[in-house]
Design a protein around this motif. Structure first.
Motif, PDB file in Angstrom:
ATOM      1  N   SER A  73       4.152  71.119  37.483  1.00  0.00           N
ATOM      2  CA  SER A  73       4.239  69.743  36.612  1.00  0.00           C
ATOM      3  C   SER A  73       3.049  68.881  37.669  1.00  0.00           C
ATOM      4  CB  SER A  73       4.998  68.838  35.847  1.00  0.00           C
ATOM      5  OG  SER A  73       3.922  67.930  35.591  1.00  0.00           O
ATOM      6  N   ALA A  74       1.902  68.470  37.821  1.00  0.00           N
ATOM      7  CA  ALA A  74       1.542  67.460  38.551  1.00  0.00           C
ATOM      8  C   ALA A  74       2.119  66.562  38.747  1.00  0.00           C
ATOM      9  CB  ALA A  74      -0.375  66.667  38.014  1.00  0.00           C
ATOM     10  N   ALA A  75       1.917  66.006  40.255  1.00  0.00           N
ATOM     11  CA  ALA A  75       3.129  64.875  40.516  1.00  0.00           C
ATOM     12  C   ALA A  75       2.560  63.572  40.530  1.00  0.00           C
ATOM     13  CB  ALA A  75       3.926  64.824  41.876  1.00  0.00           C
ATOM     14  N   THR A  76       2.801  62.766  39.334  1.00  0.00           N
ATOM     15  CA  THR A  76       2.116  61.685  39.636  1.00  0.00           C
ATOM     16  C   THR A  76       2.162  60.350  39.713  1.00  0.00           C
ATOM     17  OG1 THR A  76       2.375  61.481  37.455  1.00  0.00           O
ATOM     18  CG2 THR A  76       0.211  62.880  37.914  1.00  0.00           C
ATOM     19  N   GLY A  77       3.836  59.843  39.950  1.00  0.00           N
ATOM     20  CA  GLY A  77       4.294  59.397  39.695  1.00  0.00           C
ATOM     21  C   GLY A  77       4.711  58.411  41.246  1.00  0.00           C
ATOM     22  N   LYS A  78       4.972  57.395  41.655  1.00  0.00           N
ATOM     23  CA  LYS A  78       4.968  56.487  42.874  1.00  0.00           C
ATOM     24  C   LYS A  78       6.401  57.434  43.830  1.00  0.00           C
ATOM     25  CE  LYS A  78       3.560  52.211  40.675  1.00  0.00           C
ATOM     26  NZ  LYS A  78       2.112  52.511  41.194  1.00  0.00           N
ATOM     27  N   GLU A  79       7.421  57.787  44.112  1.00  0.00           N
ATOM     28  CA  GLU A  79       8.020  59.127  44.352  1.00  0.00           C
ATOM     29  C   GLU A  79       8.614  60.193  43.490  1.00  0.00           C
ATOM     30  OE1 GLU A  79      11.906  56.270  43.969  1.00  0.00           O
ATOM     31  OE2 GLU A  79      11.033  54.564  45.060  1.00  0.00           O
ATOM     32  N   LEU A  80       8.446  61.229  45.521  1.00  0.00           N
ATOM     33  CA  LEU A  80       9.844  62.558  45.470  1.00  0.00           C
ATOM     34  C   LEU A  80      10.770  62.507  46.189  1.00  0.00           C
ATOM     35  CD1 LEU A  80       5.411  64.034  45.604  1.00  0.00           C
ATOM     36  CD2 LEU A  80       6.822  63.656  43.272  1.00  0.00           C
ATOM     37  N   TYR A  81      11.485  63.782  45.333  1.00  0.00           N
ATOM     38  CA  TYR A  81      12.334  63.345  45.435  1.00  0.00           C
ATOM     39  C   TYR A  81      12.977  65.045  45.336  1.00  0.00           C
ATOM     40  CZ  TYR A  81      14.052  58.868  44.688  1.00  0.00           C
ATOM     41  OH  TYR A  81      13.701  57.753  44.120  1.00  0.00           O
ATOM     42  N   ALA A  82      13.702  65.942  47.044  1.00  0.00           N
ATOM     43  CA  ALA A  82      13.773  66.508  46.579  1.00  0.00           C
ATOM     44  C   ALA A  82      15.506  66.848  47.527  1.00  0.00           C
ATOM     45  CB  ALA A  82      13.129  67.842  48.319  1.00  0.00           C
ATOM     46  N   GLU A  83      15.721  67.673  46.163  1.00  0.00           N
ATOM     47  CA  GLU A  83      16.547  68.324  46.935  1.00  0.00           C
ATOM     48  C   GLU A  83      17.195  69.577  46.554  1.00  0.00           C
ATOM     49  OE1 GLU A  83      21.248  66.224  44.826  1.00  0.00           O
ATOM     50  OE2 GLU A  83      19.751  66.665  43.373  1.00  0.00           O
ATOM     51  N   THR A  84      18.042  69.776  47.729  1.00  0.00           N
ATOM     52  CA  THR A  84      18.754  71.916  47.772  1.00  0.00           C
ATOM     53  C   THR A  84      19.973  72.002  48.303  1.00  0.00           C
ATOM     54  OG1 THR A  84      18.248  73.316  49.400  1.00  0.00           O
ATOM     55  CG2 THR A  84      18.175  71.751  49.928  1.00  0.00           C
ATOM     56  N   GLU A  85      20.090  73.332  47.746  1.00  0.00           N
ATOM     57  CA  GLU A  85      21.778  73.088  47.487  1.00  0.00           C
ATOM     58  C   GLU A  85      22.064  74.712  48.353  1.00  0.00           C
ATOM     59  OE1 GLU A  85      24.100  72.803  45.330  1.00  0.00           O
ATOM     60  OE2 GLU A  85      23.037  73.124  43.516  1.00  0.00           O
ATOM     61  N   ILE A  86      22.505  74.956  48.466  1.00  0.00           N
ATOM     62  CA  ILE A  86      22.796  76.746  49.701  1.00  0.00           C
ATOM     63  C   ILE A  86      23.003  77.736  48.487  1.00  0.00           C
ATOM     64  CG2 ILE A  86      25.514  76.753  50.286  1.00  0.00           C
ATOM     65  CD1 ILE A  86      23.960  77.964  52.560  1.00  0.00           C
ATOM     66  N   VAL A  87      22.985  78.557  47.989  1.00  0.00           N
ATOM     67  CA  VAL A  87      23.355  79.711  46.880  1.00  0.00           C
ATOM     68  C   VAL A  87      24.175  80.798  47.541  1.00  0.00           C
ATOM     69  CG1 VAL A  87      22.138  81.279  45.347  1.00  0.00           C
ATOM     70  CG2 VAL A  87      20.692  78.967  46.168  1.00  0.00           C
ATOM     71  N   LYS A  88      23.516  80.978  48.525  1.00  0.00           N
ATOM     72  CA  LYS A  88      24.246  81.912  49.497  1.00  0.00           C
ATOM     73  C   LYS A  88      24.263  82.270  51.040  1.00  0.00           C
ATOM     74  CE  LYS A  88      25.851  86.386  49.733  1.00  0.00           C
ATOM     75  NZ  LYS A  88      27.762  86.682  50.332  1.00  0.00           N
ATOM     76  N   ASP A  89      25.801  81.838  51.859  1.00  0.00           N
ATOM     77  CA  ASP A  89      25.499  81.858  53.195  1.00  0.00           C
ATOM     78  C   ASP A  89      25.780  83.524  53.616  1.00  0.00           C
ATOM     79  OD1 ASP A  89      24.794  80.607  55.093  1.00  0.00           O
ATOM     80  OD2 ASP A  89      26.387  79.530  55.447  1.00  0.00           O
ATOM     81  N   GLY A  90      25.270  83.909  53.892  1.00  0.00           N
ATOM     82  CA  GLY A  90      25.879  85.409  54.964  1.00  0.00           C
ATOM     83  C   GLY A  90      25.930  84.919  56.702  1.00  0.00           C
ATOM     84  N   ARG A  91      25.451  85.920  56.499  1.00  0.00           N
ATOM     85  CA  ARG A  91      26.588  86.138  58.210  1.00  0.00           C
ATOM     86  C   ARG A  91      25.055  85.658  59.434  1.00  0.00           C
ATOM     87  NH1 ARG A  91      27.552  91.383  61.783  1.00  0.00           N
ATOM     88  NH2 ARG A  91      27.496  91.854  59.312  1.00  0.00           N
ATOM     89  N   SER A  92      24.011  85.745  58.642  1.00  0.00           N
ATOM     90  CA  SER A  92      22.660  86.232  59.247  1.00  0.00           C
ATOM     91  C   SER A  92      21.789  85.428  58.225  1.00  0.00           C
ATOM     92  CB  SER A  92      22.051  87.249  59.812  1.00  0.00           C
ATOM     93  OG  SER A  92      22.867  87.997  60.704  1.00  0.00           O
ATOM     94  N   VAL A  93      21.675  85.886  57.295  1.00  0.00           N
ATOM     95  CA  VAL A  93      20.616  85.215  56.398  1.00  0.00           C
ATOM     96  C   VAL A  93      21.458  84.298  55.207  1.00  0.00           C
ATOM     97  CG1 VAL A  93      19.098  86.246  53.858  1.00  0.00           C
ATOM     98  CG2 VAL A  93      19.244  87.916  55.887  1.00  0.00           C
ATOM     99  N   CYS A  94      20.250  83.207  54.733  1.00  0.00           N
ATOM    100  CA  CYS A  94      21.056  82.411  53.875  1.00  0.00           C
ATOM    101  C   CYS A  94      20.042  81.553  52.571  1.00  0.00           C
ATOM    102  CB  CYS A  94      21.340  80.901  54.374  1.00  0.00           C
ATOM    103  SG  CYS A  94      19.916  80.167  55.808  1.00  0.00           S
ATOM    104  N   ASN A  95      20.661  81.048  51.694  1.00  0.00           N
ATOM    105  CA  ASN A  95      19.329  81.500  50.936  1.00  0.00           C
ATOM    106  C   ASN A  95      19.425  80.422  50.254  1.00  0.00           C
ATOM    107  OD1 ASN A  95      18.346  81.726  47.377  1.00  0.00           O
ATOM    108  ND2 ASN A  95      17.732  83.709  48.582  1.00  0.00           N
ATOM    109  N   PHE A  96      18.802  79.451  49.621  1.00  0.00           N
ATOM    110  CA  PHE A  96      18.775  77.791  49.211  1.00  0.00           C
ATOM    111  C   PHE A  96      17.341  77.922  47.656  1.00  0.00           C
ATOM    112  CE2 PHE A  96      19.879  77.396  53.663  1.00  0.00           C
ATOM    113  CZ  PHE A  96      21.410  76.349  53.349  1.00  0.00           C
ATOM    114  N   ILE A  97      18.068  76.939  47.011  1.00  0.00           N
ATOM    115  CA  ILE A  97      17.235  76.781  46.522  1.00  0.00           C
ATOM    116  C   ILE A  97      16.833  75.069  46.478  1.00  0.00           C
ATOM    117  CG2 ILE A  97      16.966  76.603  43.189  1.00  0.00           C
ATOM    118  CD1 ILE A  97      16.912  79.397  43.830  1.00  0.00           C
TER     119      ILE A  97
END
Length: 129
Positions: A84-108
């Motif tokens: 969606s187009a961001a038309t408001g006055k504030e934006l937030y981003a929140e992330t958490e880890i999905v998979k944390d390997g020895r060398s590679v990690c994945n976040f959403i």
């Protein structure tokens, strides 16, 4: 890094802090939340928040969450879907880890506005150095 050390470290990110004014709301290993108060400098020619600004918010949030642990992390790949187009006055981003390997990690990462409307979602794959 502790959350306090992580905040201090990311204060050195000149682009995120000077060009975009992104604020770290919360941080711990594998998790981060950031906030962007929309200013004129964030708007494109259509008078909505520039997609690159939204991507920067998502990427910076991933960087914080993925680097606030014992190892440094760099992005291997990322993808973003704009919902969606961001038309408001504030934006937030929140992330958490999905998979944390020895060398590679994945976040959403989820980018929302002040009404908790989903603006964009991003998948970030990182390499632990």
């Amino acid at each position: 890094m502790t959350p306090e050390e992580c905040r201090a470290f990311f204060k050195q990110d000149r682009f995120a802090n000077e060009a975009t004014d992104i604020e770290i709301v919360d941080v711990k290993e594998g998790y981060a939340k950031t906030k962007l108060v929309v200013q004129d400098k964030h708007l494109n020619a259509n008078n909505v928040v520039m997609g690159g600004c939204i991507y920067t918010l998502a990427d910076y949030t991933f960087g914080i969450a993925s680097n606030c642990g014992p190892n440094k992390c760099v992005t291997l790949s990322s993808d973003i879907t704009f919902n969606s187009a961001a038309t408001g006055k504030e934006l937030y981003a929140e992330t958490e880890i999905v998979k944390d390997g020895r060398s590679v990690c994945n976040f959403i990462v989820r980018v929302t506005d002040e009404k908790n409307r989903v603006i964009a979602t991003s998948t970030m794959l990182g390499f632990r150095c």
